[in-house]
Design an enzyme around this catalytic site. Structure first.
Site, PDB file in Angstrom:
ATOM      1  CE  LYS A 170      -1.586   2.890   2.827  1.00 52.59           C
ATOM      2  NZ  LYS A 170      -1.567   4.075   1.957  1.00 52.59           N
ATOM      3  CD  GLU A 245      13.785   1.252   8.788  1.00 52.37           C
ATOM      4  OE1 GLU A 245      14.299   2.310   9.221  1.00 52.37           O
ATOM      5  OE2 GLU A 245      14.339   0.155   8.872  1.00 52.37           O
ATOM      6  CB  CYS A 279      13.182   9.599   7.974  1.00 50.32           C
ATOM      7  SG  CYS A 279      14.033   8.520   6.831  1.00 50.32           S
TER       8      CYS A 279
HETATM    9  P1  NAD Z   1       2.461   8.639   7.499  1.00 50.28           P
HETATM   10  O1  NAD Z   1       2.717   7.866   8.741  1.00 50.28           O
HETATM   11  O2  NAD Z   1       1.389   9.622   7.485  1.00 50.28           O
HETATM   12  O3  NAD Z   1       2.141   7.632   6.306  1.00 50.28           O
HETATM   13  C1  NAD Z   1       2.980   6.545   5.961  1.00 50.28           C
HETATM   14  C2  NAD Z   1       2.137   5.432   5.394  1.00 50.28           C
HETATM   15  O4  NAD Z   1       1.323   4.918   6.445  1.00 50.28           O
HETATM   16  C3  NAD Z   1       1.176   5.881   4.300  1.00 50.28           C
HETATM   17  O5  NAD Z   1       1.092   4.871   3.321  1.00 50.28           O
HETATM   18  C4  NAD Z   1      -0.144   6.031   5.038  1.00 50.28           C
HETATM   19  O6  NAD Z   1      -1.254   5.888   4.213  1.00 50.28           O
HETATM   20  C5  NAD Z   1      -0.046   4.885   6.040  1.00 50.28           C
HETATM   21  N1  NAD Z   1      -0.852   5.027   7.241  1.00 50.28           N
HETATM   22  C6  NAD Z   1      -1.274   6.167   7.843  1.00 50.28           C
HETATM   23  N2  NAD Z   1      -2.002   5.864   8.937  1.00 50.28           N
HETATM   24  C7  NAD Z   1      -2.030   4.514   9.030  1.00 50.28           C
HETATM   25  C8  NAD Z   1      -2.606   3.599   9.948  1.00 50.28           C
HETATM   26  N3  NAD Z   1      -3.323   4.007  10.984  1.00 50.28           N
HETATM   27  N4  NAD Z   1      -2.413   2.276   9.741  1.00 50.28           N
HETATM   28  C9  NAD Z   1      -1.692   1.837   8.705  1.00 50.28           C
HETATM   29  N5  NAD Z   1      -1.135   2.653   7.792  1.00 50.28           N
HETATM   30  C10 NAD Z   1      -1.287   3.982   7.959  1.00 50.28           C
HETATM   31  O7  NAD Z   1       3.876   9.265   7.106  1.00 50.28           O
HETATM   32  P2  NAD Z   1       4.197  10.207   5.865  1.00 50.28           P
HETATM   33  O8  NAD Z   1       3.690  11.575   6.170  1.00 50.28           O
HETATM   34  O9  NAD Z   1       3.804   9.570   4.583  1.00 50.28           O
HETATM   35  O10 NAD Z   1       5.799  10.185   5.893  1.00 50.28           O
HETATM   36  C11 NAD Z   1       6.541  11.008   6.706  1.00 50.28           C
HETATM   37  C12 NAD Z   1       7.031  10.294   7.950  1.00 50.28           C
HETATM   38  O11 NAD Z   1       7.716   9.104   7.611  1.00 50.28           O
HETATM   39  C13 NAD Z   1       8.030  11.099   8.734  1.00 50.28           C
HETATM   40  O12 NAD Z   1       7.755  11.001  10.111  1.00 50.28           O
HETATM   41  C14 NAD Z   1       9.341  10.445   8.427  1.00 50.28           C
HETATM   42  O13 NAD Z   1      10.337  10.651   9.372  1.00 50.28           O
HETATM   43  C15 NAD Z   1       8.955   9.044   8.288  1.00 50.28           C
HETATM   44  N6  NAD Z   1       9.930   8.316   7.464  1.00 50.28           N
HETATM   45  C16 NAD Z   1      10.780   7.417   8.039  1.00 50.28           C
HETATM   46  C17 NAD Z   1      11.729   6.762   7.277  1.00 50.28           C
HETATM   47  C18 NAD Z   1      12.676   5.768   7.867  1.00 50.28           C
HETATM   48  O14 NAD Z   1      13.234   4.980   7.124  1.00 50.28           O
HETATM   49  N7  NAD Z   1      12.894   5.755   9.150  1.00 50.28           N
HETATM   50  C19 NAD Z   1      11.809   7.003   5.922  1.00 50.28           C
HETATM   51  C20 NAD Z   1      10.942   7.933   5.369  1.00 50.28           C
HETATM   52  C21 NAD Z   1      10.000   8.568   6.154  1.00 50.28           C
END
Ligand code: NAD
Length: 475
Positions: A170, A245, A279
């Site tokens: 997804k 992550e 991130c």
């Molecule tokens: P997000 O958590 O809003 O979304 C990430 C994914 O999770 C999306 O596909 C979203 O649809 C899904 N999602 C949202 N709520 C969910 C739930 N309740 N259950 C299951 N899936 C759900 O994050 P974002 O805004 O897309 O990305 C930014 C964040 O990601 C930042 O906090 C960043 O630090 C983190 N990030 C971490 C890494 C890493 O490798 N550590 C890499 C990139 C981004």
């Protein structure tokens, strides 16, 4: 306009059962550039059934077959570099040169690296009277964010394919189009039906349902810490493996023998890559008090080179934020820095000069930041660098470790051994010494609330394996 109207399930493009579509907006122009369908729980069920049915054959495929698939995937990504880079720039707003190099170049190399790893990977070992076997964990669910969208997908898909797992993905709502292009490529290279399935949709529905599903053996999630916690909660009753992550607020520390000119110069890029939406960005700069004026001067004088503008223009270094919501959130953090008394070195509230359209913010730097401030503690996910000073090395380490996160870090010193010793003290999953570059073969992942598990390299492959011990009789 890229309108995708079906989901990729069991090797076919099929109609989605959810309501409506997810519109994809170009953050630089604010125009809609495409859409993807909203998947439903019944679509997830169909995708998981396909993955489960495909598992027996793919998990017993030969190593040569998996290597061929991974090498073909790498070649297909290479072949489509321009199309993928243009799409990711349109979805995320990443400057086009960086899209070609990092957003597409990295997943191309990662896919190839797993083919290479399979040449010598040890699947079995003997320990006294036991034969220890590594086996694919099963059906995997992948939930990915928008900021390095293809890299984050391929960082899961490639090791899972290498391990012999089947999967359902997804992608994020903000940048899903590249995931549909990846599904096209996997289809074209002849990946057996059901090994890879794609269901777009809302995180709270499709993502949580995938996480809770009893027929999923592992969830690999990349995104915000809040959503990662919800994924873990949804997954807990079925005791599946969960790797996360998550976010970061990484420290970049200059020791007192570091070159202030170099520290100031390099701190900007380390924080602002992908317009700060990274991130592992080094967003907290920690420097000796005596270095403060010189480092701030270097940063202030060089920031003008960090041109904000059209991401398709080769001279642009800073694109827009991915969405209006992200622009608002970053702006609120900048305001909180001003309100809580940090010293604004450059940037501030409002659009960069000369720009009226797009979700831009001004590249911003705050000095005299203290640990009680919101901008010190929370992940901003935009081009905002915060600077704090220290008097002793002990204090520097305490400041570096003063975070709920532990994803990345940096250390600068004229003495590499001294930097190495300091790096060992940092409670974080990655540290770059004197600008040491990112290595796709080294494990990537977080301590503390930055996550569980590792991606990339050998450790990334092992996340997708179960371990079985078979005991022989002892004579
Ligand atoms: P997000 O958590 O809003 O979304 C990430 C994914 O999770 C999306 O596909 C979203 O649809 C899904 N999602 C949202 N709520 C969910 C739930 N309740 N259950 C299951 N899936 C759900 O994050 P974002 O805004 O897309 O990305 C930014 C964040 O990601 C930042 O906090 C960043 O630090 C983190 N990030 C971490 C890494 C890493 O490798 N550590 C890499 C990139 C981004």
């Amino acid at each position: 306009m890229m309108r995708r109207d079906s989901l990729y399930i069991n090797g076919e493009w099929v109609e989605a059962n959810g309501d409506g579509v997810i519109e994809v907006v170009n953050p630089a122009t604010e125009e809609t550039i495409g859409s993807v369908p909203v998947g439903s729980q019944s679509d997830v069920d169909a995708a998981i059934t396909a993955a489960r049915d495909a598992f027996p054959a793919w998990s017993s495929s030969s190593i040569e077959e998996r290597m061929e698939v991974l090498n073909k995937l790498s070649a297909a990504i290479k072949e489509s570099t321009e199309e993928l880079a243009q799409t990711i720039t349109a979805e995320v707003g990443t400057p086009i040169g960086y899209s070609r190099m990092a957003m597409v170049g990295t997943p191309r190399v990662v896919a190839r690296s797993y083919a290479k790893m399979l040449e010598s990977f040890e699947w079995e070992e003997e320990v006294r009277n036991s034969l220890i076997i590594k086996e694919p964990i099963g059906v995997c669910a992948f939930i990915t964010p928008w900021n390095f969208p293809l890299h984050q997908i391929v960082g899961k898909v490639a090791p899972a394919l290498a391990a012999g797992c089947t999967m359902i993905l997804k992608p994020s709502k903000e940048a899903p189009l590249n995931a549909f292009m990846l599904a096209d490529l996997l289809d074209e290279i002849g990946l057996p039906s059901g090994v890879f399935n794609l269901v777009s949709g809302h995180g709270s529905e499709v993502g949580e349902y995938m996480s809770s599903h009893p027929d999923v053996d592992m969830v690999s999630f990349t995104g915000s810490t809040g959503a990662g916690v919800r994924v873990s909660q949804a997954a807990a009753p079925t005791v599946k493996r969960v790797t996360l992550e998550l976010g970061g607020k990484s420290a970049n520390v200059a020791l007192d023998d570091a070159d202030p000119q170099l520290v100031g110069k390099m701190a900007i890029g380390a924080c602002y890559q992908n317009s700060g939406q990274t991130c592992s960005a080094l967003t907290r700069l920690i420097i000796p008090k005596s270095m403060n004026d010189e480092v701030c001067e270097v940063i202030a004088s060089r920031i003008a080179r960090y041109t904000a503008g059209d991401p398709l223009d080769d001279s642009t270094r800073c694109g827009p934020m991915v969405s209006e919501r992200q622009q608002t959130s970053v702006t609120e953090y900048i305001q909180s820095g001003i309100d809580e008394g940090a010293k604004l070195v450059v940037g501030g509230i409002g659009m960069p000069d000369g720009l009226e359209t797009g979700f831009f913010v001004k590249p911003t730097v705050f000095a005299e930041v203290t640990p009680d401030m919101t901008i010190w503690q929370e992940e901003i996910f935009g081009p905002v660098l915060v600077i704090a000073t220290y008097e002793s090395e002990e204090e520097a380490l305490a400041l570096a470790n003063d975070s709920i996160y532990g994803l990345s870090g940096g250390v600068w010193s004229a003495d590499e051994e001294r930097a190495m010793a300091f790096a060992r003290g940092m409670r974080t999953g990655q540290v770059s010494i004197n600008g040491g570059p990112f290595n796709i073969s080294a494990p990537f992942g977080g301590y503390k609330m930055s996550g569980n598990g590792r991606e990339l390299g050998l450790h990334g492959l092992e996340e997708f394996l179960e371990i079985k011990s078979i005991q022989r009789p002892v004579e």
